[in-house]
Design an enzyme around this catalytic site. Structure first.
Site, mmCIF file in Angstrom:
data_model
loop_
_atom_site.group_PDB
_atom_site.id
_atom_site.type_symbol
_atom_site.label_atom_id
_atom_site.label_comp_id
_atom_site.label_asym_id
_atom_site.label_seq_id
_atom_site.Cartn_x
_atom_site.Cartn_y
_atom_site.Cartn_z
ATOM 1 N N GLU A 338 0.836 -1.205 0.000
ATOM 2 C CA GLU A 338 0.000 0.000 0.000
ATOM 3 C C GLU A 338 0.864 1.245 0.000
ATOM 4 O O GLU A 338 0.554 2.237 -0.656
ATOM 5 C CB GLU A 338 -0.921 -0.011 1.235
ATOM 6 C CG GLU A 338 -1.901 1.166 1.287
ATOM 7 C CD GLU A 338 -1.393 2.366 2.057
ATOM 8 O OE1 GLU A 338 -2.040 3.419 2.020
ATOM 9 O OE2 GLU A 338 -0.308 2.273 2.689
ATOM 10 N N ASP A 366 -7.029 1.079 8.576
ATOM 11 C CA ASP A 366 -5.723 1.662 8.248
ATOM 12 C C ASP A 366 -5.591 3.074 8.817
ATOM 13 O O ASP A 366 -5.125 3.989 8.158
ATOM 14 C CB ASP A 366 -5.489 1.670 6.733
ATOM 15 C CG ASP A 366 -4.068 2.092 6.358
ATOM 16 O OD1 ASP A 366 -3.194 2.075 7.243
ATOM 17 O OD2 ASP A 366 -3.834 2.450 5.195
#
Length: 484
Positions: A338, A366
């Site tokens: 990511e 997240d």
């Protein structure tokens, strides 16, 4: 003033007890119909929630991840260890269909960084390269410093003033509960080197995109434009950025020396790691719970995003242990890379596009393991009542309703572009950006009680999302979110 009677005190206590749970004694003006779910379904979801508040599976998984794997930047040996670790843990916790889906990722190597002011007052500064930065010339480079607060200020005035200089972006990130200060401040990290190079600058040094006052550096990805000369891009700790501001404020000519050895290596193979808790009636329909397995290299990625993958794993495991499994399958996806380009999420969305109609709902963790504050759910209009019932089970945990403009965040948000309904659990980001992308993002900074609370929220939402009889429909595709 007369003391209240015993009977009055009992009555008051009853009111307090009845108001604890959102589903009891509803206000007719704001009540949410419970028809989308039966009493039995809500009871199972509540039991999952309460068990999560006593369960430390996620916290112990995080202890293992941070101590046995550690930093896991894309393409690094730590990345490969993380993929192996994730599969081992999912299998040991009873997940099925555990596997790794290959993802090609970029591999950037940090190297060494040295930054100092040469004049008017020599000082060694704490600095690190931004992710993706090229190296300086072998002997380093030295030049005068010119400061601007942000890209908007750079765009005004005489553009030739940057030629042959080191550009210092001095703007400070604002601390906000919702983390909104980040999106404004991070623009200089992403595009600063491009815009400075367009104007002839030799290098860029930015104030760390973070809210702390510690002498640590916040790294993160920067970008280049193929049509623009590439220049080195580094970040200073906030105290050292303050020091540089002071020197510049003196009116004296400030000169800086930089040396950095970072470089891109050959791309490498990583993987999205997947594990499932099968549904009891419709196992081919899935609810995706996501987080990203990679981290930056300075710390051990505890909050970003070790907590995310561990919270989602623990939530799914609790659902598998519930008195009744939901109708649909819970699928945990630990996404690759990511941080440096969303390789895993984009690969997953591409490879699973043909099954998008069977991906019924998605959520991602997240934003660290901090206090959950709000919930957004983006679902088909016909399912909005069901979404509000789902939220009602989080109200006792202090989670407020924040509307329908959920994005799914950076990884699961790639599925939103395929029409998949998504939810966002928003946590208190006040302290998150003190740690984000730094050497301080370690296991010691994680509160186990807040980990439990996050697990409770996601497990409750996921059980109900997977058991809604009619599903969540499709939503209008949205642009895919960028990474954080």
């Amino acid at each position: 003033m007369a003391r209240p009677s015993f009977r009055a005190l009992v009555a008051l206590a009853a009111v307090v007890v009845l108001s604890v749970e959102a589903w009891s004694a509803p206000n007719p003006a704001t009540s949410v119909p419970s028809d989308p779910f039966t009493t039995a379904q809500l009871d199972v979801a509540r039991s999952v929630r309460e068990r999560a508040l006593e369960d430390d599976t996620a916290y112990e998984l995080l202890r293992s991840l941070t101590s046995r794997v550690g930093p896991r930047s894309a393409g690094s040996p730590g990345d490969a260890r993380a993929v192996e670790w994730a599969q081992t843990q999912l299998k040991s916790l009873g997940f099925v269909n555990v596997h790794a889906e290959p993802v090609r990722v970029p591999h950037w190597v940090r190297g060494e960084c040295h930054v100092e002011t040469v004049s008017p007052w020599p000082q060694r500064l704490v600095a690190e390269a931004l992710g993706g930065s090229i190296a300086t010339p072998e002997g380093g480079l030295e030049a005068d410093v010119i400061a601007v607060s942000d890209l908007d200020e750079m765009a005004t005035g005489d553009s030739t003033r940057f030629a042959g200089r080191i550009v210092f972006f001095s703007g400070r990130m604002e601390r906000r509960h919702d983390g909104a200060g980040y999106s404004k401040a991070v623009a200089v990290r992403g595009r600063g080197a491009i815009e400075a190079a367009r104007r002839g600058a030799l290098a860029v040094v930015i104030r760390s995109v973070g809210t702390d006052r510690d002498r640590v550096v916040h790294t993160g990805a920067m970008r280049y434009d193929p049509s623009v000369t590439r220049i080195p891009a580094l970040a200073l700790s906030n105290p050292d950025a303050d020091l540089l501001v002071d020197q510049l404020a003196s009116g004296e000519r400030v000169r800086m020396r930089l040396r950095n050895t970072s470089a891109m290596a050959d791309s490498a193979w990583s993987a999205n790691v997947v594990g499932e808790i099968p549904g009891r009636e419709r196992p081919n329909e899935v609810v995706v719970l996501g987080g990203h397995l990679d981290s930056w290299d300075l710390g051990t990625g505890a909050h970003d995003d070790g907590t995310g993958v561990c919270i989602m794993t623990a939530a799914a495991r609790l659902i598998g242990q519930a008195s009744l499994r939901p109708r649909r399958t819970i699928r945990v996806v630990m996404f690759a890379n990511e941080e440096f380009g969303l390789s895993g999420a984009r690969t997953y969305a591409r490879d699973h596009a043909t099954e998008a109609e069977r991906i019924m709902f998605g959520m991602e963790s997240d934003l660290g393991a901090f206090q959950p504050l709000g919930l957004k759910l983006k679902v088909a209009p016909a399912q909005r009542a069901a979404a509000r019932v789902m939220h009602s089970l989080l109200q006792p945990l202090g989670v407020e309703w924040r509307g329908e403009d959920a994005t799914g965040d950076a990884d699961v948000g790639q599925l939103l572009a395929l029409g998949v309904p998504v939810g966002d659990l928003e946590t208190d980001a006040s302290d998150y950006f003190d740690l984000h992308h730094t050497a301080n993002d370690t296991f010691a900074k994680v509160d186990p009680l807040l980990v439990r609370r996050n697990v409770a929220c996601y497990a409750t939402l996921a059980w109900l999302a997977a058991d809604l009889p009619i599903g969540w429909g499709r939503v209008t595709p949205s642009p895919r979110p960028a990474g954080r």
